[in-house]
Structure formats: C-alpha cells, structure tokens
Design a protein around this motif. Structure first.
Motif, PDB file in Angstrom:
ATOM      1  N   ASP A   1      55.854  37.382  40.597  1.00 15.90           N
ATOM      2  CA  ASP A   1      57.218  37.889  40.488  1.00 15.90           C
ATOM      3  C   ASP A   1      57.512  38.859  41.633  1.00 15.90           C
ATOM      4  N   ARG A   2      58.693  39.425  41.646  1.00 18.77           N
ATOM      5  CA  ARG A   2      59.131  40.238  42.790  1.00 18.77           C
ATOM      6  C   ARG A   2      58.283  41.495  42.995  1.00 18.77           C
ATOM      7  N   GLU A   3      57.527  41.887  41.971  1.00 18.10           N
ATOM      8  CA  GLU A   3      56.658  43.062  42.086  1.00 18.10           C
ATOM      9  C   GLU A   3      55.205  42.682  42.350  1.00 18.10           C
ATOM     10  N   GLY A   4      54.951  41.387  42.501  1.00 15.94           N
ATOM     11  CA  GLY A   4      53.606  40.936  42.829  1.00 15.94           C
ATOM     12  C   GLY A   4      52.739  40.629  41.634  1.00 15.94           C
ATOM     13  N   HIS A   5      53.330  40.530  40.427  1.00 13.76           N
ATOM     14  CA  HIS A   5      52.568  40.248  39.216  1.00 13.76           C
ATOM     15  C   HIS A   5      52.651  38.765  38.855  1.00 13.76           C
ATOM     16  N   TYR A   6      51.551  38.251  38.301  1.00 14.94           N
ATOM     17  CA  TYR A   6      51.520  36.879  37.805  1.00 14.94           C
ATOM     18  C   TYR A   6      51.635  36.886  36.285  1.00 14.94           C
ATOM     19  N   SER A   7      52.502  36.020  35.759  1.00 15.43           N
ATOM     20  CA  SER A   7      52.572  35.871  34.311  1.00 15.43           C
ATOM     21  C   SER A   7      51.235  35.361  33.783  1.00 15.43           C
ATOM     22  N   LEU A   8      50.929  35.727  32.522  1.00 18.17           N
ATOM     23  CA  LEU A   8      49.675  35.360  31.859  1.00 18.17           C
ATOM     24  C   LEU A   8      48.457  36.010  32.507  1.00 18.17           C
ATOM     25  N   TYR A   9      48.685  36.917  33.457  1.00 18.41           N
ATOM     26  CA  TYR A   9      47.569  37.577  34.151  1.00 18.41           C
ATOM     27  C   TYR A   9      47.866  39.067  34.248  1.00 18.41           C
ATOM     28  N   SER A  10      48.462  39.526  35.344  1.00 23.13           N
ATOM     29  CA  SER A  10      48.828  40.945  35.438  1.00 23.13           C
ATOM     30  C   SER A  10      50.144  41.244  34.713  1.00 23.13           C
ATOM     31  N   ALA A  11      50.862  40.209  34.314  1.00 28.80           N
ATOM     32  CA  ALA A  11      51.997  40.329  33.385  1.00 28.80           C
ATOM     33  C   ALA A  11      51.660  39.429  32.194  1.00 28.80           C
TER      34      ALA A  11
ATOM     35  N   PRO B   1      45.658  30.650  37.860  1.00 27.28           N
ATOM     36  CA  PRO B   1      46.557  29.495  37.889  1.00 27.28           C
ATOM     37  C   PRO B   1      47.128  29.129  36.527  1.00 27.28           C
ATOM     38  N   GLY B   2      46.500  29.596  35.454  1.00 24.01           N
ATOM     39  CA  GLY B   2      47.003  29.274  34.128  1.00 24.01           C
ATOM     40  C   GLY B   2      46.889  27.802  33.801  1.00 24.01           C
ATOM     41  N   ASP B   3      45.930  27.118  34.424  1.00 20.70           N
ATOM     42  CA  ASP B   3      45.752  25.682  34.186  1.00 20.70           C
ATOM     43  C   ASP B   3      44.440  25.391  33.471  1.00 20.70           C
ATOM     44  N   GLY B   4      43.873  26.438  32.866  1.00 16.92           N
ATOM     45  CA  GLY B   4      42.639  26.263  32.117  1.00 16.92           C
ATOM     46  C   GLY B   4      41.378  26.362  32.933  1.00 16.92           C
ATOM     47  N   THR B   5      41.500  26.712  34.218  1.00 15.51           N
ATOM     48  CA  THR B   5      40.318  26.712  35.082  1.00 15.51           C
ATOM     49  C   THR B   5      39.688  28.082  35.270  1.00 15.51           C
ATOM     50  N   ASN B   6      40.359  29.159  34.839  1.00 18.33           N
ATOM     51  CA  ASN B   6      39.684  30.459  34.924  1.00 18.33           C
ATOM     52  C   ASN B   6      40.150  31.370  33.791  1.00 18.33           C
ATOM     53  N   THR B   7      39.531  32.529  33.686  1.00 16.80           N
ATOM     54  CA  THR B   7      39.704  33.402  32.527  1.00 16.80           C
ATOM     55  C   THR B   7      40.237  34.764  32.933  1.00 16.80           C
ATOM     56  N   SER B   8      41.110  35.312  32.106  1.00 16.70           N
ATOM     57  CA  SER B   8      41.630  36.661  32.311  1.00 16.70           C
ATOM     58  C   SER B   8      41.439  37.466  31.037  1.00 16.70           C
ATOM     59  N   SER B   9      40.808  38.639  31.169  1.00 17.95           N
ATOM     60  CA  SER B   9      40.551  39.529  30.018  1.00 17.95           C
ATOM     61  C   SER B   9      39.835  38.808  28.885  1.00 17.95           C
ATOM     62  N   GLY B  10      38.922  37.911  29.259  1.00 17.37           N
ATOM     63  CA  GLY B  10      38.109  37.230  28.280  1.00 17.37           C
ATOM     64  C   GLY B  10      38.745  36.016  27.636  1.00 17.37           C
ATOM     65  N   SER B  11      39.970  35.668  28.037  1.00 18.30           N
ATOM     66  CA  SER B  11      40.630  34.500  27.445  1.00 18.30           C
ATOM     67  C   SER B  11      41.072  33.535  28.540  1.00 18.30           C
ATOM     68  N   THR B  12      41.096  32.269  28.165  1.00 19.78           N
ATOM     69  CA  THR B  12      41.530  31.226  29.095  1.00 19.78           C
ATOM     70  C   THR B  12      42.839  30.625  28.601  1.00 19.78           C
ATOM     71  N   SER B  13      43.823  30.565  29.475  1.00 25.88           N
ATOM     72  CA  SER B  13      45.111  29.981  29.114  1.00 25.88           C
ATOM     73  C   SER B  13      45.338  28.705  29.909  1.00 25.88           C
ATOM     74  N   ASN B  14      45.840  27.690  29.237  1.00 26.04           N
ATOM     75  CA  ASN B  14      46.229  26.463  29.914  1.00 26.04           C
ATOM     76  C   ASN B  14      47.696  26.207  29.600  1.00 26.04           C
TER      77      ASN B  14
END
Length: 300
Positions: free
Chosen positions: A164-174, A96-109
């Motif tokens: 996005d149109r290819e199924g990727h989420y920004s700050l995560y798989s993009a 969600p990019g709201d600070g509640t979970n982590t991707s690749s060891g980092s948390t983004s809010n």
C-alpha cells in the motif's frame, strides 16, 4: 638408351590430324570448365541449403576433379522473440499470500478464498472492507508466448499484489487487510486489467508490483503450479512526480531518493531488454489517474 623417336621427326601430313584432335580436346576442356564454374555458383547461392556435390573441371592439359560441398543453410533456433523477451523469475517477496510462506506462525493462501478473482483490487474482501488509497492506476498486462512470435496466451491467470502507499503488505505487515491482491484471467488478446494504486518505495526496494502467472484459473485458485513469478518496476520520472505528494505517499519521497534501479536486489542484475519489458508504460495524470500497460513474456 630409350628411344624418343615416336615423339618427333614426323611430317606435316602425319601431324595435322593430331593437331586438330588436340585443338578439339582443348575446346572441350574449356567448355566443361565454364559449365562447372556455373554449377558451383548455383550450388553456393541456392536458398534450399542443399548439400549436393558439384564437380569442377579445370586445366588446359588434363582434367582435375574437385568435389565441393556447399555449407547447408543453418536451421534457425525457434526463439521467435520479435517484440518480447522472457520475463525473468524474481522473488515472490516477503509475503505473497499464495501459501508458500508463513507470517507470525501462520500461512495464508488468499488464492483459495472466494472473491480473489476480481479486477478492482483496492478493497479488502476477507474480514475487512478497507479501501487502499493512493494514485489510481488501471494496469493492463498482456501475456504472450515468446516461442510463438509473441502470440497472446488466452486463458492464463495472473495474480497481482503489492504494497500500500505506506509500504505495508496486506496479510503481512497489515495483517487484518486483504487489499491490493487479485486474480484475473487473460482474454483472447492475452490481456488482463487491474484497477489498483501506484506502489510506493519502501526501505531497500525500488517501487514495484508483484505477479504470478498460472496456465489455468484452476491452478491459480488452487494456489500452486505458477509458471512464472516476477515483478514490474515503476518508471523513475513518474515516481518522482507521484512521490512529491507527501500527504498521499508520506515516506516514499525520502526513501526513493536513497534507492536506485541498478542496485535494487531484484532488478539490479537484469538486462536492459528485461528492464524495458518489466517497466510499464503510463499515460495520464496524478489528479485523473493513470493507465498503464506492460507485456509479460512466457516461454511455452
């Protein structure tokens, strides 16, 4: 032997006054019985829910008093759900990019970053200016109070994000992108509008938008205290129309043919009323883009 002579053997002159008294008594009893019945009808048919007792007098040879207590009118439960229901809470998704979970060891809010409050969410705004492409959608969401006859909730903040149109989420798989995320504050009509694209189908999921609702913008940009986290599902017929363009949505058509709303791990257990509200109404065309509207029900 007991003497019964006081009941028999009197002359007409002596009995006449007694007959007249008995007749008068019976007339009185008949009148009271009628009045009591009328009172009972009035007591049961009243709309004020009164629990006043009603006495009915009946019988020809004596009085029988019966106390009847009308059932009070039930106080209605203040659900006030005319035209809206409470949106179900759903998962915030993989990132969600709201600070509640982590991707690749980092948390983004992303909610705490300047620029997140915006209506057009198609472009990245942190370290990139990439614009997400796809079929244009202008999505208007109306946030309402289910407990106040669907009255609009002004001043609430809505955070919208999706793939996005290819199924990727920004700050995560993009990870280098920050597109397709943004916050808007509801106006006096409880409405926010986002300019975005139509979301794709990706493995295991029905096409959808994610959203979170906050009671204030301060709470939203602080990245906490969401009052609702949920999702919107896309109409099946429109998905088939849009995903037919495999140039714009390269994998969505084949993936969408393998998923169903009833087996989706988010929408599959929702009621028909919830699904109806979670499905935006679209007007427009693929070439010109679409306008979409949906209601978000909050119980406050």
């Amino acid at each position: 032997m007991q003497n019964h002579d006081h009941d028999h053997g009197h002359g007409m002159a002596e009995d006449l006054p007694r007959f007249e008294a008995l007749l008068a008594r019976r007339r009185a009893l008949k009148w009271f019985a009628g009045a009591g019945t009328a009172a009972l009808v009035a007591g049961c048919g009243g709309s004020d829910g009164s629990s006043s007792d009603v006495t009915v007098v009946s019988g020809n040879t004596g009085t029988t008093t019966t106390t009847v207590t009308p059932t009070p009118t039930a106080t209605p439960t203040p659900t006030a759900t005319t035209g809206c229901v409470v949106d179900p809470s759903e998962t915030a998704g993989p990132y969600p990019g709201d600070g509640t979970n982590t991707s690749s060891g980092s948390t983004s809010n992303v909610l705490t970053i300047s620029g997140i409050v915006r209506s057009d969410i198609r472009s990245s705004f942190i370290s990139s200016t990439t614009v997400a492409t796809g079929v244009l959608v202008k999505l208007t969401l109306t946030v309402v109070n289910v407990n106040a006859t669907c009255a609009p909730l002004a001043g609430y903040a809505v955070y919208l994000w999706h793939a996005d149109r290819e199924g990727h989420y920004s700050l995560y798989s993009a990870p280098t992108e920050s597109y397709l995320r943004g916050v808007q504050v509801t106006d006096a009509n409880g409405q926010v509008t986002f300019t975005t694209i139509f979301p794709p189908a990706y493995d295991g999921r029905w096409p959808h938008y994610h959203f979170e609702v906050f009671s204030t913008l301060t709470n939203a940009t602080g990245g906490k205290y969401a009052v609702l986290t949920s999702q919107l599902c896309m109409p099946e017929a429109l998905c088939n129309t849009i995903f037919a363009d495999t140039t714009t949505y390269p994998s969505a058509k084949s993936i969408f043919s393998k998923v169903s709303l009833s087996t989706d791990n988010v929408f599959g257990d929702n009621t028909a009323a919830q699904i109806a509200q979670q499905t935006p109404t679209f007007t427009g065309s693929v070439a010109a883009g679409y306008s979409a509207t949906a209601v978000i029900g909050i119980a406050t």
